[in-house]
Design a protein around this motif. Structure first.
Motif, PDB file in Angstrom:
ATOM      1  N   UNK A  30     -37.379  21.795 103.544  1.00 22.50           N
ATOM      2  CA  UNK A  30     -37.664  22.805 102.526  1.00 22.50           C
ATOM      3  C   UNK A  30     -36.582  23.846 102.347  1.00 22.50           C
ATOM      4  N   UNK A  31     -35.392  23.581 102.909  1.00 19.78           N
ATOM      5  CA  UNK A  31     -34.269  24.503 102.740  1.00 19.78           C
ATOM      6  C   UNK A  31     -33.314  23.942 101.689  1.00 19.78           C
ATOM      7  N   UNK A  32     -32.996  24.734 100.695  1.00 25.25           N
ATOM      8  CA  UNK A  32     -32.027  24.369  99.664  1.00 25.25           C
ATOM      9  C   UNK A  32     -30.845  25.319  99.766  1.00 25.25           C
ATOM     10  N   UNK A 104     -34.529  17.260 105.951  1.00 24.79           N
ATOM     11  CA  UNK A 104     -33.441  18.134 106.362  1.00 24.79           C
ATOM     12  C   UNK A 104     -33.024  19.007 105.182  1.00 24.79           C
ATOM     13  N   UNK A 105     -32.218  20.033 105.420  1.00 23.84           N
ATOM     14  CA  UNK A 105     -31.769  20.881 104.306  1.00 23.84           C
ATOM     15  C   UNK A 105     -31.015  20.080 103.255  1.00 23.84           C
ATOM     16  N   UNK A 106     -31.098  20.535 102.020  1.00 24.72           N
ATOM     17  CA  UNK A 106     -30.377  19.910 100.918  1.00 24.72           C
ATOM     18  C   UNK A 106     -29.291  20.864 100.435  1.00 24.72           C
ATOM     19  N   UNK A 107     -28.048  20.377 100.390  1.00 22.59           N
ATOM     20  CA  UNK A 107     -26.940  21.178  99.911  1.00 22.59           C
ATOM     21  C   UNK A 107     -26.487  20.730  98.534  1.00 22.59           C
ATOM     22  N   UNK A 108     -26.288  21.677  97.641  1.00 19.07           N
ATOM     23  CA  UNK A 108     -25.904  21.373  96.265  1.00 19.07           C
ATOM     24  C   UNK A 108     -24.756  22.287  95.833  1.00 19.07           C
ATOM     25  N   UNK A 109     -23.702  21.696  95.281  1.00 17.03           N
ATOM     26  CA  UNK A 109     -22.598  22.457  94.688  1.00 17.03           C
ATOM     27  C   UNK A 109     -22.936  22.648  93.215  1.00 17.03           C
ATOM     28  N   UNK A 110     -23.542  23.794  92.931  1.00 19.61           N
ATOM     29  CA  UNK A 110     -24.185  23.995  91.631  1.00 19.61           C
ATOM     30  C   UNK A 110     -23.212  24.007  90.464  1.00 19.61           C
ATOM     31  N   UNK A 111     -21.927  24.305  90.707  1.00 24.12           N
ATOM     32  CA  UNK A 111     -20.949  24.286  89.619  1.00 24.12           C
ATOM     33  C   UNK A 111     -20.675  22.861  89.137  1.00 24.12           C
ATOM     34  N   UNK A 112     -20.766  21.897  90.046  1.00 20.20           N
ATOM     35  CA  UNK A 112     -20.489  20.505  89.709  1.00 20.20           C
ATOM     36  C   UNK A 112     -19.015  20.168  89.675  1.00 20.20           C
TER      37      UNK A 112
END
Length: 211
Positions: A30-32, A104-112
């Motif tokens: 549940x960690x973003x 597990x945590x999900x990591x996202x590079x929001x700029x793309x």
């Protein structure tokens, strides 16, 4: 976490790169984690930030092959890979399914994508909206600076000794589907990321002047 340590440690011991990791987030469901995107090294930096486990990272599909250690990490941990700008409904449904099931945590590079000078690019919101609205999240913003000169692999090889990077964290922020408005939440996260990046750059400038 071990692979991240090997990657960053090798760049430090052999190449002379310097990393100051101020951000530490315990691995749990549940960690973003929203992170800015400056270079190929962003993936091991995020791996170092997460403690007691590892994050599942959404990375560019082309990073799966051809990049020493980084491509291995993507394949080893089964990171989610996408082609930025692709809004195919089937891909978004699959992204939603994967995000809902993660332990597990999900990591996202929001700029793309990354900029040539490390300045923050506008968030690409279609994937982020899909992820946010699929479950309850504890959202962290991780901001890194000092890596943009190593944006591509050839740049990393040429400039590794000049890397002086810092990573810091803002948050957490709760997001609850049905309670929180995603159209307001995403711009707020973008603003906070931009503010933190500006703060890190001011600190670096002041330290340089004081030295």
């Amino acid at each position: 976490e071990v692979c991240a340590q090997v990657a960053l440690g090798s760049l430090s011991w052999i190449g002379g790169a310097r990393f100051e990791i101020r951000a530490h987030i315990k691995a749990r469901p549940g960690v973003l984690i929203l992170m800015n995107h400056q270079s190929l090294i962003d993936i091991p930096v995020l791996g170092k930030v997460v403690t007691g486990g590892y994050p599942s990272v959404i990375a560019r599909a082309r990073y799966r092959t051809g990049i020493p250690l980084i491509s291995h990490m993507i394949r080893l941990y089964g990171h989610i890979t996408v082609n930025p700008g692709n809004r195919d409904r089937g891909l978004l449904r699959e992204l939603r399914r994967r995000a809902m099931e993660l332990e597990q945590p999900l990591g996202l590079y929001a700029e793309g994508t990354r900029s040539k000078d490390g300045e923050l690019q506008p968030f690409r919101t279609s994937g982020l909206r899909t992820i946010l609205t699929c479950r309850e999240w504890e959202v962290y913003i991780v901001v890194v600076d000092g890596l943009w000169r190593a944006g591509r692999f050839k740049d990393l090889v040429a400039n590794v000794s000049s890397i002086d990077a810092v990573a810091d964290v803002v948050g957490p922020f709760e997001f609850r589907p049905g309670r929180d408005d995603v159209k307001q939440f995403i711009p707020e996260m973008e603003r906070r990321m931009s503010d933190k990046l500006s703060q890190l750059r001011r600190e670096k400038k002041k330290a340089t002047i004081d030295a």
